[in-house]
Scaffold this motif. Structure first.
Motif, PDB file in Angstrom:
ATOM      1  N   HIS A   8      -1.365  13.819  37.691  1.00 19.28           N
ATOM      2  CA  HIS A   8      -0.885  14.260  39.005  1.00 19.28           C
ATOM      3  C   HIS A   8      -2.048  14.248  39.982  1.00 19.28           C
ATOM      4  N   SER A   9      -1.914  13.504  41.080  1.00 18.22           N
ATOM      5  CA  SER A   9      -2.977  13.466  42.092  1.00 18.22           C
ATOM      6  C   SER A   9      -2.407  13.774  43.461  1.00 18.22           C
ATOM      7  N   PHE A  10      -3.251  14.400  44.276  1.00 21.18           N
ATOM      8  CA  PHE A  10      -2.813  14.860  45.601  1.00 21.18           C
ATOM      9  C   PHE A  10      -3.789  14.429  46.680  1.00 21.18           C
ATOM     10  N   TYR A  11      -3.221  14.008  47.806  1.00 18.53           N
ATOM     11  CA  TYR A  11      -3.989  13.911  49.055  1.00 18.53           C
ATOM     12  C   TYR A  11      -3.617  15.135  49.859  1.00 18.53           C
ATOM     13  N   GLY A  12      -4.468  16.126  49.875  1.00 15.58           N
ATOM     14  CA  GLY A  12      -4.083  17.388  50.507  1.00 15.58           C
ATOM     15  C   GLY A  12      -2.866  17.940  49.781  1.00 15.58           C
ATOM     16  N   GLU A  13      -1.753  18.098  50.514  1.00 14.50           N
ATOM     17  CA  GLU A  13      -0.536  18.584  49.873  1.00 14.50           C
ATOM     18  C   GLU A  13       0.372  17.447  49.448  1.00 14.50           C
ATOM     19  N   LEU A  43      -3.552   5.868  41.880  1.00 17.95           N
ATOM     20  CA  LEU A  43      -3.704   5.956  40.429  1.00 17.95           C
ATOM     21  C   LEU A  43      -5.041   5.335  40.002  1.00 17.95           C
ATOM     22  N   ILE A  44      -5.333   4.157  40.548  1.00 14.11           N
ATOM     23  CA  ILE A  44      -6.589   3.474  40.206  1.00 14.11           C
ATOM     24  C   ILE A  44      -7.793   4.327  40.625  1.00 14.11           C
ATOM     25  N   ARG A  45      -7.719   4.888  41.835  1.00 12.88           N
ATOM     26  CA  ARG A  45      -8.839   5.714  42.316  1.00 12.88           C
ATOM     27  C   ARG A  45      -9.018   6.947  41.437  1.00 12.88           C
ATOM     28  N   SER A  46      -7.903   7.503  40.970  1.00  8.56           N
ATOM     29  CA  SER A  46      -7.996   8.673  40.094  1.00  8.56           C
ATOM     30  C   SER A  46      -8.662   8.309  38.770  1.00  8.56           C
ATOM     31  N   VAL A  47      -8.345   7.133  38.239  1.00  9.59           N
ATOM     32  CA  VAL A  47      -8.969   6.711  36.982  1.00  9.59           C
ATOM     33  C   VAL A  47     -10.472   6.550  37.189  1.00  9.59           C
ATOM     34  N   GLN A  54      -7.210  13.962  44.832  1.00 10.58           N
ATOM     35  CA  GLN A  54      -7.730  14.930  43.890  1.00 10.58           C
ATOM     36  C   GLN A  54      -6.783  15.015  42.692  1.00 10.58           C
ATOM     37  N   VAL A  55      -7.335  14.908  41.495  1.00 13.09           N
ATOM     38  CA  VAL A  55      -6.517  15.039  40.282  1.00 13.09           C
ATOM     39  C   VAL A  55      -6.333  16.521  40.000  1.00 13.09           C
ATOM     40  N   ARG A  56      -5.072  16.965  39.924  1.00 11.22           N
ATOM     41  CA  ARG A  56      -4.860  18.394  39.675  1.00 11.22           C
ATOM     42  C   ARG A  56      -4.294  18.662  38.287  1.00 11.22           C
ATOM     43  N   ARG A  57      -3.692  17.639  37.682  1.00 11.70           N
ATOM     44  CA  ARG A  57      -3.132  17.870  36.340  1.00 11.70           C
ATOM     45  C   ARG A  57      -3.150  16.576  35.564  1.00 11.70           C
ATOM     46  N   GLY A  58      -3.104  16.692  34.251  1.00 10.61           N
ATOM     47  CA  GLY A  58      -3.058  15.516  33.410  1.00 10.61           C
ATOM     48  C   GLY A  58      -4.449  15.015  33.102  1.00 10.61           C
ATOM     49  N   SER A  59      -4.528  13.902  32.372  1.00 13.10           N
ATOM     50  CA  SER A  59      -5.846  13.441  31.954  1.00 13.10           C
ATOM     51  C   SER A  59      -5.920  11.929  31.882  1.00 13.10           C
TER      52      SER A  59
END
Lengths: 234, 286
Positions: A8-13, A43-47, A54-59
């Protein structure tokens, strides 16, 4: 092996990646398909450990090691390379400097400047040109070449075919096939279904931040209709 | 009203060399870290005063200059790692923080050195004057001119011919992408900050020998550095050199021809330039 679990990733809210899970096995080319704004780049940026989003959950795990929470240079140090959307070359650097900033020109292990230039003869002719003096196709070649200099085992490619002429897209597909032969795994973000099917082993479809479909590319080549309804392409 | 002669042009060129040394450090930090380091002038002053004390104690100008550079580079490291790292990415806070640091450094130097005016002792060989093109001119100021050229050449080689230089330039272009290539951009930032600070310290010693050091010298040099970097364009070495040349010469001309308007002669053309090139001569959009 790359394993993304319930990310789970967020840009602000704004909740841009909503529980995506996918895997990329060794030496596998996996395409992530989806329309604009569906969360592919997020998704790519989170990896890659780039914030935001910002990654808030998951791995995200790589060879059993959790990458979530690492800085992106630490992630790159684990042999994961990024070919970002829009190439993002350095306008102040020459073609050669894009490669030597990562590894000395005298280095002899893994991907060297010479070996990369062999793969991309066009770049060899443009050694002293700056990033912003190259054609669109050459820019993409350089973005891939730069990624190779960290001797990656996995490359994250974000829409590499974007804005390229059909002949360059074909050339790129050839390059991806050669990298796969060389033993690399590739996670390829694409909007172009047919380009993805030409190179991928497996395909995921992402829609509003969730993975909604997974299939073997070979099963789709003869019957792409099943994907077209997700992608809205023809 | 007097005309402009070679003597004044040399004054302008040597002043340009000094503000280039200081402003090159300023533009390195500004270009890469995107921080307008308002403590840069204070680093100049503290470097100059510390260099003065070290030169007095050791009897050597070179020891004074080296001591100033090392001390101010260390201060730069503390500023970058110890303070600025808490406000990364928030430009206004960074600027205010460096302004606060400038005040603190200023007060500390008042406590240590008092409010007197100091002049860094010049080595024996550079005392006196020499003939240049028909005018008698102080040797020391010629030395400053040569040093400015050497600093320019060294920085140019560093930025354009070394791997670290390529990393710094790439970091000015796109720090996030440098980080994604496996390079710890924070370390590049720190090294650049220390180098930029060391140049301010060097400037303090070099300038302290002919402009003298006094409690408001930091603000004056800061204003000149800002003008140089704004004219030249953020992060551009060649821009800083041209900016310094322009500011140095305009300053010399202004002081001779329009002494009441000396600042206007510098900042008037600067405002005009910015109206047409908001990013400066060599500036690029972020």
């Amino acid at each position: 092996m790359l394993e993304i679990r319930d990310l789970h990733s967020f840009y602000g809210e704004a909740h841009v990646v909503q529980g995506a899970s996918l895997t990329v096995r060794d030496r596998e080319v996996v395409a992530l398909l989806g329309r604009n704004g569906m969360g592919k780049t997020s998704l790519i940026r989170s990896v890659m450990g780039l914030s935001a989003p910002q990654v808030r959950r998951g791995s995200v795990a790589w060879k059993g090691e959790v990458l979530t929470g690492m800085t992106s240079h630490e992630i790159a140090g684990r042999k994961i390379a990024l070919v970002p959307q829009g190439r993002r070359l350095f306008p102040s650097l020459t073609v050669t400097e894009h490669l030597t900033m990562i590894k000395s020109v005298r280095a002899r292990d893994g991907w060297t400047v010479d070996r990369v230039m062999e793969l991309f003869p066009r770049l060899a002719e443009r050694r002293q040109h700056r990033g912003n003096q190259l054609s669109g196709g050459e820019r993409q070649m350089l973005a891939v070449a730069r990624a190779l200099m960290i001797d990656p085992e996995l490359i994250l490619m974000d829409e590499p075919s974007e804005g390229l002429a059909p002949v360059m897209v074909q050339h790129l597909e050839g390059i991806i096939a050669r990298l796969k032969e060389a033993g690399l795994a590739i996670l390829l973000v694409e909007q172009n279904l047919y380009s993805a099917l030409a190179v991928a082993d497996r395909v995921y479809v992402i829609e509003t931040g969730k993975i909604v479909h997974e299939a073997d590319a070979s099963a789709l080549v003869d019957n792409p209709q099943s994907l077209i309804r997700f992608l809205g392409v023809h | 009203m007097m005309g402009i002669n070679l003597f004044q042009i040399l004054n302008g060129l040597t002043f340009a060399a000094l503000i280039f040394i200081v402003a090159s450090g300023f533009t390195l930090i500004f270009g890469l870290l995107r921080i307008v380091n308002l403590a840069h002038g204070a680093l100049y002053l503290v470097g100059g005063l510390a260099g003065y004390s070290a030169a007095k104690a050791s009897g050597s100008f070179v020891v004074g200059a080296l001591a100033a550079m090392v001390l101010v580079a260390a201060l730069g490291a503390v500023l970058d790692r110890g303070l600025l790292s808490f406000v990364r990415g928030v430009e206004l806070r960074q600027v205010l923080l460096t302004l606060g640091v400038a005040f603190i450094l200023n007060d500390i130097s008042l406590v240590i050195w008092g409010g007197d005016t100091f002049s860094v002792p010049v080595p024996e060989v550079l005392r006196g004057a020499m003939w240049i093109g028909g005018v008698m001119y102080p040797k020391y100021r010629i030395f400053v001119l040569v040093l400015g050229l050497l600093v320019f050449a060294a920085l140019w080689l560093l930025l354009n011919k070394t791997r670290l230089g390529a990393l710094i330039r790439a970091g000015v272009d796109d720090p996030e992408m440098v980080e994604a290539m496996g390079i710890n951009i924070r370390r590049v930032f720190l090294g650049t900050f220390m180098l930029g600070a060391a140049l301010a310290g060097l400037g303090g010693v070099v300038g302290g020998a002919f402009l003298t050091l006094y409690p408001s010298a930091d603000a004056e040099i800061l204003v000149f550095s800002l003008a140089v970097v704004i004219i030249g364009g953020r992060g551009s070495l060649v821009g800083a050199a041209l900016g310094a040349l322009l500011v140095g010469l305009l300053n010399a001309i202004g002081q001779v021809m329009f002494p009441e308007l000396a600042y206007f002669v510098i900042f008037g053309p600067m405002a005009l330039l910015l109206a047409f090139r908001p990013l400066g001569l060599f500036g690029r959009a972020a």
